[in-house]
Design a protein around this motif. Structure first.
Motif, PDB file in Angstrom:
ATOM      1  N   ALA A   1      -0.863   1.164   5.429  1.00 41.34           N
ATOM      2  CA  ALA A   1      -2.058   0.996   4.599  1.00 41.34           C
ATOM      3  C   ALA A   1      -2.071  -0.415   4.039  1.00 41.34           C
ATOM      4  CB  ALA A   1      -2.069   2.016   3.467  1.00 41.34           C
ATOM      5  N   VAL A   2      -3.264  -1.024   4.019  1.00 43.58           N
ATOM      6  CA  VAL A   2      -3.424  -2.396   3.544  1.00 43.58           C
ATOM      7  C   VAL A   2      -4.585  -2.445   2.560  1.00 43.58           C
ATOM      8  CG1 VAL A   2      -3.779  -4.809   4.198  1.00 43.58           C
ATOM      9  CG2 VAL A   2      -2.603  -3.262   5.764  1.00 43.58           C
ATOM     10  N   LEU A   3      -4.381  -3.133   1.443  1.00 41.25           N
ATOM     11  CA  LEU A   3      -5.429  -3.326   0.434  1.00 41.25           C
ATOM     12  C   LEU A   3      -5.820  -4.801   0.416  1.00 41.25           C
ATOM     13  CD1 LEU A   3      -7.153  -2.541  -2.037  1.00 41.25           C
ATOM     14  CD2 LEU A   3      -5.131  -2.939  -3.462  1.00 41.25           C
ATOM     15  N   HIS A   4      -7.132  -5.052   0.596  1.00 38.72           N
ATOM     16  CA  HIS A   4      -7.679  -6.399   0.516  1.00 38.72           C
ATOM     17  C   HIS A   4      -8.503  -6.501  -0.775  1.00 38.72           C
ATOM     18  CE1 HIS A   4      -6.773  -7.004   4.856  1.00 38.72           C
ATOM     19  NE2 HIS A   4      -7.073  -5.725   4.925  1.00 38.72           N
ATOM     20  N   LEU A   5      -8.243  -7.524  -1.570  1.00 37.72           N
ATOM     21  CA  LEU A   5      -8.970  -7.740  -2.810  1.00 37.72           C
ATOM     22  C   LEU A   5      -9.247  -9.236  -2.921  1.00 37.72           C
ATOM     23  CD1 LEU A   5      -9.925  -5.782  -4.997  1.00 37.72           C
ATOM     24  CD2 LEU A   5      -7.913  -6.386  -6.337  1.00 37.72           C
ATOM     25  N   ASP A   6     -10.503  -9.580  -3.205  1.00 35.40           N
ATOM     26  CA  ASP A   6     -10.902 -10.991  -3.174  1.00 35.40           C
ATOM     27  C   ASP A   6     -10.089 -11.846  -4.131  1.00 35.40           C
ATOM     28  OD1 ASP A   6     -12.780 -10.404  -1.277  1.00 35.40           O
ATOM     29  OD2 ASP A   6     -14.439 -10.193  -2.699  1.00 35.40           O
ATOM     30  N   ARG A   7      -9.692 -11.302  -5.279  1.00 33.43           N
ATOM     31  CA  ARG A   7      -8.981 -12.127  -6.259  1.00 33.43           C
ATOM     32  C   ARG A   7      -7.517 -12.369  -5.888  1.00 33.43           C
ATOM     33  NH1 ARG A   7      -5.720  -9.160  -9.766  1.00 33.43           N
ATOM     34  NH2 ARG A   7      -6.147  -6.913  -9.892  1.00 33.43           N
ATOM     35  N   LEU A   8      -7.018 -11.660  -4.855  1.00 29.39           N
ATOM     36  CA  LEU A   8      -5.630 -11.845  -4.421  1.00 29.39           C
ATOM     37  C   LEU A   8      -5.581 -12.779  -3.229  1.00 29.39           C
ATOM     38  CD1 LEU A   8      -4.294  -8.183  -4.652  1.00 29.39           C
ATOM     39  CD2 LEU A   8      -4.213  -9.968  -6.385  1.00 29.39           C
ATOM     40  N   ASP A   9      -4.560 -13.637  -3.181  1.00 30.72           N
ATOM     41  CA  ASP A   9      -4.455 -14.574  -2.075  1.00 30.72           C
ATOM     42  C   ASP A   9      -3.770 -13.985  -0.851  1.00 30.72           C
ATOM     43  OD1 ASP A   9      -1.917 -14.350  -3.042  1.00 30.72           O
ATOM     44  OD2 ASP A   9      -1.625 -16.476  -3.508  1.00 30.72           O
ATOM     45  N   ARG A  10      -3.363 -12.732  -0.925  1.00 30.13           N
ATOM     46  CA  ARG A  10      -2.734 -12.062   0.200  1.00 30.13           C
ATOM     47  C   ARG A  10      -3.002 -10.566   0.083  1.00 30.13           C
ATOM     48  NH1 ARG A  10       1.478  -9.545  -2.172  1.00 30.13           N
ATOM     49  NH2 ARG A  10       2.347 -10.464  -4.060  1.00 30.13           N
ATOM     50  N   PRO A  11      -3.009  -9.846   1.205  1.00 30.19           N
ATOM     51  CA  PRO A  11      -3.202  -8.395   1.123  1.00 30.19           C
ATOM     52  C   PRO A  11      -1.936  -7.708   0.618  1.00 30.19           C
ATOM     53  CG  PRO A  11      -2.823  -9.050   3.398  1.00 30.19           C
ATOM     54  CD  PRO A  11      -2.908 -10.316   2.605  1.00 30.19           C
ATOM     55  N   LEU A  12      -2.117  -6.526   0.075  1.00 31.91           N
ATOM     56  CA  LEU A  12      -0.996  -5.674  -0.323  1.00 31.91           C
ATOM     57  C   LEU A  12      -0.896  -4.540   0.676  1.00 31.91           C
ATOM     58  CD1 LEU A  12      -1.736  -5.441  -4.161  1.00 31.91           C
ATOM     59  CD2 LEU A  12      -0.177  -7.004  -3.000  1.00 31.91           C
ATOM     60  N   SER A  13       0.322  -4.218   1.122  1.00 32.67           N
ATOM     61  CA  SER A  13       0.447  -3.203   2.166  1.00 32.67           C
ATOM     62  C   SER A  13       1.691  -2.372   1.963  1.00 32.67           C
ATOM     63  CB  SER A  13       0.476  -3.864   3.552  1.00 32.67           C
ATOM     64  OG  SER A  13       1.618  -4.684   3.686  1.00 32.67           O
TER      65      SER A  13
END
Length: 587
Positions: free
Chosen positions: A161-173
């Motif tokens: 699972a991967v989370l993309h959020l505009d305010r983060l400079d990298r995805p969380l997975s």
């Protein structure tokens, strides 16, 4: 309130010499979080200096009991690592479940090192779609292709699972292994939410250390698609461990498990190691002398929050609050709190008495170029009527902005001690703690799309919370359905009891209700001054509105409603009417 499952899981943690503390999550996160802490920090206590709380690990799950169960396994891993033993750990209702969880954790750790990954994208993934409701977050989930080499066993599904959020400079997975792919998706989503929680901490605090355990690998390559409902069914109850052992044997591996919890503990905690099928010297030594997996970080710190300084027992008598909140001649039930004695960090916390839906999909600034003329106070008092007739004309964005600004906007600042200035708002609040939040349900407001919004007082903006309930559905949960359906908007007052009761204990319940009353009166008078109708309403289904806003109804709860509308000339007839007609609009 602590249920039996939570108490059993907490006993499994405390029995290993650790403690558990609940952790607050943003209201838009559909999950529960808990922290593993040293035993001496398990009980909440009043701390006017806002000292950090050391955190050994964090767990996020669908319910608090499930999160605490994850911490029971984490506590076991920490004890094993401190003893120099390299072993996975799992916790479950029985031996089969506990061993399976331990095997899954070890397999996921092995699998995460094999990259790069490819897999089938999971569509219609309900756990991911609802994890961060009302935000601009984007979740992607993949069912990974099974490896064809010696890096890991074939036949055990893995979910990434991967989370993309505009305010983060990298995805969380996060990557998990599970014979039940649907359950694997839920676990992977919660693992990513854990990383999101830790990322939020570090964003809110400049002194927060980086989280070393977050999986930040690139999203997997896509080889196809599968619908979430079409994922294969999980194993039958009681067969999971047997199926896992068989899959390991097919790949020349075996799992050795031993029980760590005492008999009759109610929750089983096991240690497990996966080794080559042929035993060797290290295997016989139970892993001692092998490289040990990193222990959970001891550099984490719980977020500073004054509202974490009481136990449930301190406020249990709120059910009989009036008698027990009386102030008597010889009273001594309230802690002596002098704001000048607080550390600067603690005093600044008082000024940040609001929530923040900063990752919302849309927000509206509440600015007005030309403030509208207001009726004199005497006219407002004399002409105010809850049941004044409303027509179907919309409110304007400027009217709503002016109303909310006069009701709960910042009107100045005051000194807290000799060196800290705190914002002052237009409506009074006990201790300046501002224990109520305002949400606005928009039906017909020009320039604002329908939905439930949070008023952020510091940013002077409306932040979208959710837009998936129809106006007819919401108003049907009130005692005056037809009256509510004719309104253009609805103010939802939510009490944040934890924000107040660290200081006032039982009397704090009374002051939260008084704060809510101050706010409601400000809304009513300001709306009347703007030529609008404001109808306060206590007749609503509590559980429905608590769920609508996203609060638990215990530490935070919806207290009151006010309908807003434009004034009509025809008379309105008071009285409950539970008939609902007309088209539904999503809000």
């Amino acid at each position: 309130m602590t249920d039996l499952r939570t108490a059993t899981a907490e006993a499994a943690v405390t029995g290993q010499g650790f403690g558990v503390r609940p952790l607050p999550l943003p209201l838009y996160v559909r999950a529960h979080a808990a922290a593993l802490v040293p035993a001496g920090h398990a009980r909440e206590r009043l701390d006017l200096h806002a000292a950090d709380i050391p955190v050994l690990d964090v767990a996020v799950a669908a319910g608090h009991a499930e999160a605490v169960r994850e911490l029971a396994a984490s506590a076991a891993r920490l004890k094993l690592a401190r003893a120099g033993e390299n072993a996975a750990a799992g916790a479950g209702a029985d031996q089969d479940e506990a061993v399976a969880r331990a095997i899954y954790d070890e397999l996921a750790r092995r699998r995460s090192r094999t990259g790069p990954h490819t897999g089938v994208r999971i569509t219609g993934c309900e756990p991911a779609e609802t994890a961060l409701r009302g935000t601009a977050a984007r979740f992607t989930c993949h069912l990974l292709d099974e490896p064809e080499d010696e890096h890991g066993p074939r036949g055990i599904p893995a979910v990434h699972a991967v989370l993309h959020l505009d305010r983060l400079d990298r995805p969380l997975s996060a990557l998990v292994c599970d014979l039940d792919p649907r359950r694997g998706v839920r676990r992977a989503v919660h693992a990513v939410l854990r990383a999101f929680l830790l990322e939020t901490w570090s964003a809110d605090r400049t002194d927060a250390p980086p989280e070393p355990e977050a999986d930040t690998t690139e999203p997997p390559g896509t080889t196809g698609e599968i619908a979430y409902p079409d994922l294969a069914a999980g194993p039958a109850p009681g067969t999971e461990t047997g199926l896992l052992r068989a899959a390991l044997r097919r790949n020349g591996l075996r799992a050795r498990a031993r029980t760590l919890s005492p008999p009759g503990a109610g929750l089983t905690v096991t240690a497990c190691r996966i080794t080559a099928a042929a035993p060797d010297a290290a295997d016989a030594a139970d892993g001692r002398g092998e490289p040990v997996a990193p222990a959970p970080s001891s550099k984490l710190r719980a977020p500073r929050q004054l509202s974490l300084t009481y136990t449930p027992d301190d406020v249990r008598l709120s059910r009989l609050f009036h008698e027990h909140s009386k102030m008597r001649t010889a009273f001594g039930t309230l802690p002596a709190v002098d704001i000048s004695d607080m550390a600067p960090a603690a005093r600044r916390l008082i000024g940040g008495a609001y929530r923040d839906f900063r990752d919302t999909a849309r927000a509206y600034a509440l600015t007005t170029d030309r403030p509208p003329a207001l009726a004199p106070l005497e006219d407002c008092v004399r002409k105010r009527r809850s049941w004044a007739p409303m027509d179907d004309a919309p409110l304007t964005r400027e009217q709503l902005a002016h109303l909310l600004g006069l009701v709960y906007g910042t009107t100045g600042s005051g000194l807290a001690g000799d060196d800290i200035r705190l914002p002052l708002r237009a409506t009074p609040s006990a201790g300046g703690l501002y224990s109520c939040d305002l949400f606005v349900l928009v039906n017909r407001v020009t320039g604002i799309e329908p939905g439930l919004y949070y008023l952020h007082p510091a940013r002077r903006e409306l932040q979208l919370v959710r837009a998936d309930r129809s106006w007819a559905d919401v108003t049907a949960q009130t005692g005056y359905r037809d009256r509510a359906r004719g309104a253009a908007a609805m103010v939802v007052y939510t009490g944040a009891f934890r924000r107040n009761q660290w200081k006032y204990r039982e009397r704090g319940y009374r002051t939260v209700l008084l704060d809510c009353g101050h706010l409601a009166q400000s809304v009513v008078l300001t709306a009347t001054a703007l030529g609008l109708v404001a109808h306060p309403m206590i007749a609503f289904v509590d559980d429905y509105f608590n769920d609508l806003v996203g609060v638990d109804g215990v530490d935070d709860a919806v207290l009151y409603l006010t309908l807003l509308g434009t004034r009509a000339t025809a008379p309105a007839r008071p009285g409950p009417d539970h008939r609902a007609t007309g088209p539904e609009e999503a809000v």
